[in-house]
Design a protein around this motif. Structure first.
Motif, PDB file in Angstrom:
ATOM      1  N   TYR A  81       0.853  -1.185   0.000  1.00 23.67           N
ATOM      2  CA  TYR A  81       0.000   0.000   0.000  1.00 23.67           C
ATOM      3  C   TYR A  81       0.887   1.232   0.000  1.00 23.67           C
ATOM      4  N   ALA A  82       0.909   1.938  -1.125  1.00 21.56           N
ATOM      5  CA  ALA A  82       1.707   3.153  -1.275  1.00 21.56           C
ATOM      6  C   ALA A  82       0.837   4.340  -0.873  1.00 21.56           C
ATOM      7  N   VAL A  83       1.015   4.850   0.339  1.00 29.08           N
ATOM      8  CA  VAL A  83       0.148   5.892   0.901  1.00 29.08           C
ATOM      9  C   VAL A  83       0.652   7.272   0.492  1.00 29.08           C
ATOM     10  N   PHE A  84      -0.276   8.135   0.045  1.00 28.83           N
ATOM     11  CA  PHE A  84       0.151   9.493  -0.293  1.00 28.83           C
ATOM     12  C   PHE A  84      -0.669  10.590   0.367  1.00 28.83           C
ATOM     13  N   ASP A  85      -1.669  10.235   1.186  1.00 25.53           N
ATOM     14  CA  ASP A  85      -2.432  11.298   1.850  1.00 25.53           C
ATOM     15  C   ASP A  85      -3.167  10.746   3.062  1.00 25.53           C
ATOM     16  N   ARG A 130       0.840  16.034   4.774  1.00 28.66           N
ATOM     17  CA  ARG A 130       1.969  15.135   4.551  1.00 28.66           C
ATOM     18  C   ARG A 130       2.769  14.936   5.835  1.00 28.66           C
ATOM     19  N   ALA A 131       2.987  16.010   6.587  1.00 27.27           N
ATOM     20  CA  ALA A 131       3.708  15.898   7.846  1.00 27.27           C
ATOM     21  C   ALA A 131       2.939  15.007   8.824  1.00 27.27           C
ATOM     22  N   LEU A 132       1.619  15.144   8.829  1.00 27.96           N
ATOM     23  CA  LEU A 132       0.792  14.325   9.707  1.00 27.96           C
ATOM     24  C   LEU A 132       0.852  12.861   9.290  1.00 27.96           C
TER      25      LEU A 132
END
Length: 290
Positions: free
Chosen positions: A111-115, A134-136
């Motif tokens: 799973y490539a997470v981006f948000d 993104r920081a979160l």
């Protein structure tokens, strides 16, 4: 936040955008998945809102390590021989649960997470700027010691590095780059991001089909110039995707393309990629569902 959530989209651009506060990510060639960590379990949603938890059960089990009330957006990816394999991801998402388990044994998913869309402490964070989200995202993945198969997509503001990624990662099945403005909020349904792909394709909206809804033979698409055209015969994975799409749609109404080809017009929210070289003709070639 209510299930299913409307996801943010990307518009295709011909060249890599350059500007201030732009962030570049590798574009993984997989299947769009929203991961919902509820109080009791994990649910996985496709871009169209379909529940595919049982098809991606290995990712759902991995997501149980995350805190309740967290909602992530990312890409379900399957590697075959060390390379991202889009066909394998499509097969997984359109398989029966029993078949999906067999596929997972042969090729486990990542799973490539981006948000991040919702957080247990902050609630709905779609109104936050991308850099803050993104920081979160990085914070929560680190806090819960997440690693493969759930990992954040790499990101950079360095245009030179982005160009290296674009060229060098192609052999690994990475289909291009996604570009996001650092100050942008998350707007479901809007094409607020940009994407640069290696393939010479364009996006086309699905407006109908030929054949029965349970076994469609082709799709009717609206091309960027407004023309309606029929696709070539659909291969099995695409036909299965269209059939799932049509399950909740009203029965099609008879209509004709500009070239006089008959099809059943339906009102669905779906986009496919078609080879740009075929858009000059009456029959186009669909390469993948979006």
């Amino acid at each position: 936040m209510d299930w299913p959530v409307s996801v943010a989209l990307a518009q295709a651009v011909p060249t890599l955008p350059v500007g201030s506060n732009l962030h570049y990510e590798p574009k993984f060639d997989g299947h769009r998945l929203v991961m919902w960590r509820t109080e009791e379990t994990v649910r996985l949603q496709t871009r169209s809102g379909r529940d595919v938890t049982r098809q991606w059960l290995d990712l759902a089990l991995a997501g149980m390590q995350l805190p309740a009330s967290l909602v992530l957006d990312g890409e379900g990816v399957v590697y075959v021989d060390g390379r991202v394999d889009f066909g394998a991801a499509q097969s997984r998402s359109n398989s029966s649960p029993a078949r999906a388990r067999l596929l997972a044994e042969a090729h486990p998913a990542a799973y490539a997470v981006f948000d991040v869309l919702q957080h247990p402490m902050h609630g709905d964070v779609r109104g936050w700027a991308w850099v803050r989200r993104r920081a979160l995202l990085e914070q929560v993945l680190e806090e819960y010691s997440m690693g493969p198969p759930i990992q954040a997509v790499p990101t950079t503001t360095d245009v030179a590095l982005a160009r290296v990624w674009y060229d060098a990662l192609r052999v690994q099945g990475i289909e291009g780059l996604v570009v996001k403005g650092g100050a942008t909020t998350y707007r479901g349904g809007s094409r607020q991001w940009m994407k640069v792909r290696h393939a010479e394709t364009v996006d086309a909206r699905v407006v109908g089909h030929t054949g029965p809804a349970s076994r469609p033979r082709a799709v009717a698409v609206q091309l960027p110039d407004g023309r309606i055209a029929l696709s070539q015969a659909l291969k099995a994975p695409l036909a299965a995707w269209v059939a799932h799409l049509l399950e909740g749609a009203s029965p099609g109404r008879q209509a004709w393309t500009g070239d006089g080809e008959r099809y059943l017009k339906v009102d669905v929210d779906a986009v496919v990629e078609v080879l740009s070289g075929t858009t000059r003709h009456s029959v186009v070639t669909v390469t993948r569902a979006k």
